[in-house]
Design an enzyme around this catalytic site. Structure first.
Site, mmCIF file in Angstrom:
data_model
loop_
_atom_site.group_PDB
_atom_site.id
_atom_site.type_symbol
_atom_site.label_atom_id
_atom_site.label_comp_id
_atom_site.label_asym_id
_atom_site.label_seq_id
_atom_site.Cartn_x
_atom_site.Cartn_y
_atom_site.Cartn_z
ATOM 1 N N HIS A 27 56.066 68.328 17.117
ATOM 2 C CA HIS A 27 55.414 69.281 17.496
ATOM 3 C C HIS A 27 55.811 70.597 17.836
ATOM 4 O O HIS A 27 55.720 71.370 18.690
ATOM 5 C CB HIS A 27 54.309 69.063 18.704
ATOM 6 N N HIS A 81 53.522 56.379 29.715
ATOM 7 C CA HIS A 81 53.275 57.684 29.378
ATOM 8 C C HIS A 81 52.257 57.823 28.078
ATOM 9 O O HIS A 81 52.610 57.032 27.059
ATOM 10 C CB HIS A 81 54.720 58.357 28.928
ATOM 11 N N GLU A 83 51.339 59.976 25.951
ATOM 12 C CA GLU A 83 51.638 60.932 24.723
ATOM 13 C C GLU A 83 51.890 59.883 23.485
ATOM 14 O O GLU A 83 52.406 58.784 23.861
ATOM 15 C CB GLU A 83 52.745 61.568 24.896
ATOM 16 N N ASP A 85 53.537 59.512 20.838
ATOM 17 C CA ASP A 85 54.788 58.628 20.554
ATOM 18 C C ASP A 85 55.098 57.601 21.217
ATOM 19 O O ASP A 85 55.824 56.603 20.749
ATOM 20 C CB ASP A 85 55.995 59.588 20.288
ATOM 21 N N HIS A 147 56.494 64.645 31.829
ATOM 22 C CA HIS A 147 55.996 66.092 31.696
ATOM 23 C C HIS A 147 54.546 66.232 31.467
ATOM 24 O O HIS A 147 54.021 67.274 31.067
ATOM 25 C CB HIS A 147 56.833 66.864 30.690
ATOM 26 N N ASP A 166 59.765 59.810 29.032
ATOM 27 C CA ASP A 166 60.882 60.931 28.449
ATOM 28 C C ASP A 166 61.977 61.250 29.632
ATOM 29 O O ASP A 166 62.760 61.994 28.968
ATOM 30 C CB ASP A 166 59.759 62.162 28.279
ATOM 31 N N TYR A 194 66.346 68.852 24.592
ATOM 32 C CA TYR A 194 65.301 68.037 25.307
ATOM 33 C C TYR A 194 64.579 68.498 26.461
ATOM 34 O O TYR A 194 63.595 68.812 26.852
ATOM 35 C CB TYR A 194 65.567 66.533 25.335
ATOM 36 N N HIS A 227 63.363 57.821 24.655
ATOM 37 C CA HIS A 227 63.902 58.337 23.454
ATOM 38 C C HIS A 227 65.386 58.500 23.533
ATOM 39 O O HIS A 227 66.112 58.704 24.897
ATOM 40 C CB HIS A 227 63.649 59.845 23.192
HETATM 41 FE FE1 FEO Z 1 55.987 63.266 26.169
HETATM 42 FE FE2 FEO Z 1 57.990 61.034 24.243
HETATM 43 O O1 FEO Z 1 56.594 61.881 24.746
#
Ligand code: FEO
Length: 403
Positions: A27, A81, A83, A85, A147, A166, A194, A227
């Protein structure tokens, strides 16, 4: 045999995520080393899947799961989370697995419904809540706005694993799952990048979380983010937490980020003179010409700077477009405790420089003197003024750091 297999990481926990070697744009954040989407399968008497992967990687995750268990045997899914991904494969996973329950925070429940419009039956869990799934024991630690509003950590007590979504993560595609297998410099750079691009606006909450952390009294053996590599030794766990603290504190540091662009090399000459002035005071500068620098690398430099100087030509009564883009991005990430100023060359109107100065003021950056605006091409005298801006910036920074 499956094409993709699970990797055992503790007595009961297996990595069943995906490696996105080719990811270069997350993004708008350039991810030059790719990324991983880490999902985890806990093989207790009632198997639990923690998070999923980005939708195109669903089959890779399922293959890894099938290498150790029939997916239908998974009884629970925890979504830390929402999001995409990490949740992109959740609808398909629910369809195949038919879990007894899916857990998320209250905000996670709302976010998952708003993403997928599937009327999922989510069991909400709250911060501090302990829950047992068969013989697997968990504690939920909500980390709102770290986040996203839904974000939470889950601690798996049996093996001392903190699933931190994250948190403490980085975009780094790798088959070396342990942080201890990586060069410190690469880990530090990618973790800083990051933090700068994802966590920086929430620095106050990061500090609050780090202060609270010892009170949770977790017997922590491993931090498993969603990640990048897993933090696997007491030393690297302490190291990443200390780095997060330093980045969140945003104390002034002896480095100047000079974010600029140029049309006919006039603003560039000014930027170089500014940097040379700072160098004469023993303060390091980083010149970032925005035609060639990515906004995500730029905020990473700013993360460990004490000053932001912005050089822009005026083009059609505006800032140069690359500078407008950079300042929009930087402003959203809310860096704190910076000093700065604008400078640049103009033809028949100084609007670009005025707009850059305004953008710095909007970010509550403490301005050093007045902007330097040069008509067309800088003279030697103009460049000496730029040099003096660099010197003055360096002196103020050194003073701030020692007092
Ligand atoms: Fe906030 Fe890895 O997504």
């Amino acid at each position: 045999m499956q094409p993709y297999e699970a990797i055992k990481i503790t007595e009961h926990v297996y990595w069943v995520g995906a490696i996105d070697w080719d990811l270069r744009n997350f993004h708008g954040y350039n991810t030059l080393r790719g990324s991983t989407y880490n999902a985890f399968l806990i093989l207790g008497d009632k198997p639990v899947l923690v998070d999923t992967v980005k939708a195109p990687f669903f089959q890779e995750m399922m293959s890894r799961i099938r290498s150790i268990i029939e997916p239908e045997k998974i009884q629970y899914i925890i979504s830390n989370h929402s999001e995409m991904d990490h949740s992109g494969s959740l609808p398909q996973a629910i369809e195949v697995i038919h879990p007894e329950k899916v857990f998320a925070s209250k905000m996670g429940d709302a976010a998952l419904q708003a993403h997928f419009h599937k009327n999922f039956n989510i069991t909400e869990i709250a911060s501090g809540q302990k829950f047992n799934l068969g013989n697997s024991k968990f504690v939920c630690l909500e980390t709102r706005m770290l986040h996203w509003p839904d974000s939470m950590f889950t601690f798996f007590e049996n093996d001392g694993v903190l699933f931190s979504q994250d948190g403490f993560g980085m975009h780094l595609a790798t088959t070396n799952f342990w942080a201890s297998q990586h060069e410190t410099g690469i880990l530090r750079y990618e973790a800083a990048k990051y933090f700068a691009n994802i966590l920086l606006p929430y620095s106050t909450m990061v500090l609050k979380l780090l202060d609270q952390f010892p009170t949770f009294k977790l017997t922590l053996k491993l931090i498993a983010p969603d990640h990048g590599p897993l933090w696997d030794t007491p030393e690297n766990i302490q190291w990443i937490m200390q780095l997060w603290r330093e980045w969140a504190e945003q104390k002034p540091l002896p480095k100047i980020s000079i974010v600029y662009d140029t049309m006919w090399e006039s603003t560039e000459k000014m930027a170089k003179a500014v940097a040379d002035g700072a160098m004469s005071e023993g303060v390091h500068s980083k010149l970032l010409r925005m035609t060639d620098s990515h906004r995500a690398d730029t905020i990473t430099e700013i993360l460990e700077s004490g000053a932001l100087l912005v050089g822009t030509p005026t083009l059609n009564q505006q800032m140069f477009p690359t500078i407008a883009d950079a300042l929009c991005y930087i402003k959203g990430l809310k860096p704190k405790n910076l000093i700065g100023q604008a400078f640049g060359s103009y033809g028949w109107g100084q609007e670009g420089i005025k707009l850059a100065k305004q953008a710095l003021e909007d970010m509550q950056i403490k301005l050093i003197g007045e902007p330097i605006a040069v008509n067309y091409v800088p003279t030697e005298e103009d460049l000496v003024k730029c040099r003096m801006l660099g010197q003055q910036t360096a002196k103020i920074l050194k003073n701030e750091i020692t007092t």
